[in-house]
Design an enzyme around this catalytic site. Structure first.
Site, PDB file in Angstrom:
ATOM      1  N   HIS A 203     -43.369 -16.226  30.165  1.00 47.09           N
ATOM      2  CA  HIS A 203     -42.097 -15.941  29.441  1.00 47.09           C
ATOM      3  C   HIS A 203     -41.766 -17.184  28.644  1.00 47.09           C
ATOM      4  CE1 HIS A 203     -39.808 -12.468  30.775  1.00 47.09           C
ATOM      5  NE2 HIS A 203     -40.660 -12.548  31.978  1.00 47.09           N
ATOM      6  N   ARG A 310     -32.473  -9.659  27.406  1.00 43.51           N
ATOM      7  CA  ARG A 310     -32.608 -10.025  28.977  1.00 43.51           C
ATOM      8  C   ARG A 310     -31.163 -10.672  29.334  1.00 43.51           C
ATOM      9  NH1 ARG A 310     -37.825 -10.827  26.270  1.00 43.51           N
ATOM     10  NH2 ARG A 310     -39.410  -9.800  27.496  1.00 43.51           N
ATOM     11  N   ARG A 346     -30.474  -5.334  29.412  1.00 42.48           N
ATOM     12  CA  ARG A 346     -31.306  -5.026  30.688  1.00 42.48           C
ATOM     13  C   ARG A 346     -30.603  -5.727  31.755  1.00 42.48           C
ATOM     14  NH1 ARG A 346     -37.145  -7.643  31.629  1.00 42.48           N
ATOM     15  NH2 ARG A 346     -35.775  -9.609  31.961  1.00 42.48           N
ATOM     16  N   GLU A 448     -42.653  -0.705  34.545  1.00 44.62           N
ATOM     17  CA  GLU A 448     -43.382  -1.841  34.725  1.00 44.62           C
ATOM     18  C   GLU A 448     -44.106  -1.918  36.187  1.00 44.62           C
ATOM     19  OE1 GLU A 448     -40.716  -5.165  34.243  1.00 44.62           O
ATOM     20  OE2 GLU A 448     -39.047  -4.150  35.172  1.00 44.62           O
ATOM     21  N   ASN A 471     -45.822  -6.240  30.175  1.00 46.93           N
ATOM     22  CA  ASN A 471     -46.248  -7.627  30.684  1.00 46.93           C
ATOM     23  C   ASN A 471     -46.269  -7.351  32.155  1.00 46.93           C
ATOM     24  OD1 ASN A 471     -45.718  -8.398  28.072  1.00 46.93           O
ATOM     25  ND2 ASN A 471     -44.062  -9.461  28.638  1.00 46.93           N
ATOM     26  N   ASP A 472     -45.400  -7.013  32.899  1.00 47.95           N
ATOM     27  CA  ASP A 472     -45.404  -6.614  34.310  1.00 47.95           C
ATOM     28  C   ASP A 472     -46.269  -5.536  34.450  1.00 47.95           C
ATOM     29  OD1 ASP A 472     -44.236  -8.926  35.393  1.00 47.95           O
ATOM     30  OD2 ASP A 472     -42.099  -7.980  35.174  1.00 47.95           O
ATOM     31  N   ARG A 482     -50.051 -13.623  35.229  1.00 53.20           N
ATOM     32  CA  ARG A 482     -50.388 -14.063  33.817  1.00 53.20           C
ATOM     33  C   ARG A 482     -49.654 -15.510  33.496  1.00 53.20           C
ATOM     34  NH1 ARG A 482     -45.773 -10.788  33.566  1.00 53.20           N
ATOM     35  NH2 ARG A 482     -43.832 -11.660  32.514  1.00 53.20           N
ATOM     36  N   CYS A 519     -41.663  -2.234  25.219  1.00 51.96           N
ATOM     37  CA  CYS A 519     -40.996  -3.677  25.015  1.00 51.96           C
ATOM     38  C   CYS A 519     -41.743  -4.597  25.524  1.00 51.96           C
ATOM     39  CB  CYS A 519     -39.621  -3.428  25.385  1.00 51.96           C
ATOM     40  SG  CYS A 519     -39.314  -3.349  27.262  1.00 51.96           S
TER      41      CYS A 519
END
Length: 589
Positions: A203, A310, A346, A448, A471-472, A482, A519
């Site tokens: 992140h 977020r 989110r 995700e 990502n997840d 990651r 996203c």
């Protein structure tokens, strides 16, 4: 101010290029700032808890040192072995050592708080070493202070670090920078940053790219030999840091910086042109926003909406939980500033590297935060948090189009329960006289987790839209963290299993006529655009800084050619082969 580092020799340190750009400036070394010690004594009742706090700080310090040792062992540097030995020595100083025993004794006997106790023990031990005639032993005073200060930093917490003391235009040097730290950055205060830890997909890296701040992460050797005020050059694209640059370096990188800025200005000319393929297929390009300060960049780069807001930013660096009104004020400001463009909010996804201070004492981080109580699991456990978020979002939706996205969804019953709470909150707001839209904003699921991607047809029953978090999804599919320096290089979004999951979600969404977007970080990489268009995707959401490069790539594509290429890619089983095919297609199309 000296142009040389502590060794007086030009050095080049390499790491991971996490965010592109070239900066020449002065170093601000974060982790060597003075720590203010609260010298107020504790009560008798607090002694046991303070001793526990001390040992938790020791454990965290040891974990940091182990990570640094691991990072240094993978670095191609003559200093790596020496750095590893030093980390071992520091770990030894924290293991049943005089430092820890002495601090615990002061907590018990003199009722000092843990930070005060560590500070006093450091001074005592370091003074004794400094007074020794043996120069080698006398030099160990510096090591004692370094270890003690690390422990003190762990005890006071990440959010107390002195970000705001960095001079304007500084290059930040630190062991690590968390998303909470990033939330403290003032615009223009820091021009670049370099850390010893971290991966290009975490992140912190994502936020650096979003803010357009050049960054190099995982540069293990950076923690030695750099002083505050040293002149350095950071090349975020190549992952290089030059300490004590020569005149030739300055000339060369000044030109590289000018070229980078010129390329950025050229992209800016695309801001107002349509985001469509050559054969006329319109693609919505939205922005991912981690912090409100990114909103300006999203608008400047022509975002047609916010595809992922977020909400964790409202909880960062606060020792309390923001109530409905405070959340409403922050969200309403963002919705208003988007001036009619859609905003997808989110709900809270606190966990792992994003643990909120106000929830830390109650929830902790768990043995494996990525698999623990986070996302919708936390929201359904603490429904008062969920209700406050829903209420704030619903009230903010009066100021512009809004969608509500639920993170970490695995099963239909989670969405069913979330919708029940959502509708109950809406009824309460109407009863209390708050104006909210007659038709509630769409409620969707973040895809995700592999289980959700495989069962997306069942989730479609209770979802108004989907957003794929690559990502997840990649992390959970491959069982690779990651943000873990030891395995971050193995994080591969082109693994066939990951691509099949993504394609399946898009296929089902298109068949059910459910809006779907991507996203995750893949959405912002022009290299992957043909693949997504070939899968049938028509909405991409990314860091603001990636909007124009993606638009540039998109406008050169033909959707039919992309479909054919995507079909050929999905016949492959080797990610290296897939990468080569994508690169070949991008070179030609």
């Amino acid at each position: 101010m000296s142009d040389e580092n502590s060794s007086g020799v030009r050095r080049v340190i390499t790491g991971l290029g996490a965010s592109g750009g070239v900066v020449i400036g002065r170093a601000f070394v974060l982790d060597r700032q003075i720590i203010q010690v609260n010298r107020k004594p504790i009560s008798d009742d607090a002694v046991k808890a303070e001793c526990k706090r001390l040992h938790e700080g020791v454990a965290e310090s040891i974990d940091q040192l182990k990570r640094l040792k691991s990072q240094s062992s993978s670095a191609e540097s003559a200093a790596s072995e020496e750095l590893g030995f030093l980390m071992d020595a520091y770990i030894h100083m924290l293991t049943q050592s005089r430092l820890v025993r002495g601090a615990e004794e002061l907590i018990v006997s003199k009722k000092l708080n843990a930070v005060h106790a560590v500070s006093d023990v450091i001074d005592t031990i370091a003074d004794q070493f400094s007074g020794m005639e043996d120069s080698y032993l006398a030099a160990r005073a510096t090591d004692i202070r370094e270890v003690g200060l690390r422990l003190m930093r762990c005890l006071i917490g990440e959010t107390d670090r002195a970000m705001d003391k960095a001079p304007k235009g500084s290059i930040l040097i630190a062991e690590d920078v968390s998303p909470a730290d990033m939330a403290r950055f003032n615009p223009g205060q820091l021009t670049a940053f370099v850390t010893a830890l971290g991966g290009a997909e975490g992140h912190t890296a994502i936020m650096a790219r979003s803010l357009g701040i050049p960054a190099v992460l995982g540069a293990a050797d950076i923690i030695r030999g750099v002083r505050g005020g040293d002149q350095i050059i950071v090349d975020g694209g190549r992952g290089e840091v030059i300490i004590s640059p020569t005149g030739a370096d300055i000339k060369h990188y000044t030109q590289r910086r000018a070229d980078w800025l010129a390329a950025r200005d050229k992209l800016a000319s695309l801001r107002d042109v349509p985001s469509a393929t050559r054969d006329g297929i319109d693609i919505d390009l939205h922005a991912n926003i981690e912090l409100p300060i990114e909103l300006a960049a999203a608008l400047e780069n022509g975002a047609s909406g916010i595809g992922l807001l977020r909400s964790e930013f409202m909880f960062m660096n606060k020792d309390y939980l923001p109530d409905e009104d405070e959340q409403y004020e922050e969200l309403a400001d963002i919705v208003k500033r988007m001036d009619g463009k859609p905003v997808t909010v989110r709900t809270l996804d606190i966990g792992g590297e994003k643990l909120a201070v106000a929830l830390q004492g109650e929830l902790g981080s768990g043995p494996n935060p990525a698999l623990g109580l986070r996302g919708v699991r936390l929201s359904l456990r603490k429904t008062e948090l969920f209700e406050a978020q829903f209420a704030a979002i619903l009230r903010a939706s009066l100021h512009g189009p809004v969608r509500v996205l639920i993170p970490m969804v695995v099963a239909v019953h989670e969405m069913t329960r979330a919708r029940q709470i959502y509708e109950t909150v809406a009824k309460r707001l109407r009863r209390e006289g708050y104006p909210i839209p007659e038709t509630l904003p769409p409620l969707g699921a973040m895809i995700e987790i592999p289980a959700a991607a495989l069962a997306v047809d069942t989730l479609a029953r209770d979802c108004d839209f989907f957003a794929i978090g690559t990502n997840d999804l990649t992390q959970y599919t491959l069982a690779i963290d990651r943000t873990d320096d030891q395995v971050a290089g193995m994080f591969d979004p082109l693994h066939p299993a990951v691509l099949r999951l993504i394609r399946n979600v898009i296929k089902v969404a298109c068949e059910r006529d459910i809006p779907v977007s991507v996203c995750g970080e893949m959405a912002g990489d022009p290299r992957y655009v043909p693949l997504f268009i070939g899968f049938g995707l028509r909405n991409l959401s990314m860091s603001p800084v990636n909007l124009l490069p993606v638009k540039q790539r998109l406008r050169r594509l033909d959707s039919r050619n992309s479909e054919q290429q995507a079909a050929r890619v999905m016949e492959q089983w080797d990610s290296a082969r897939i990468a080569m095919m994508l690169d070949d297609f991008n070179d030609l199309a």
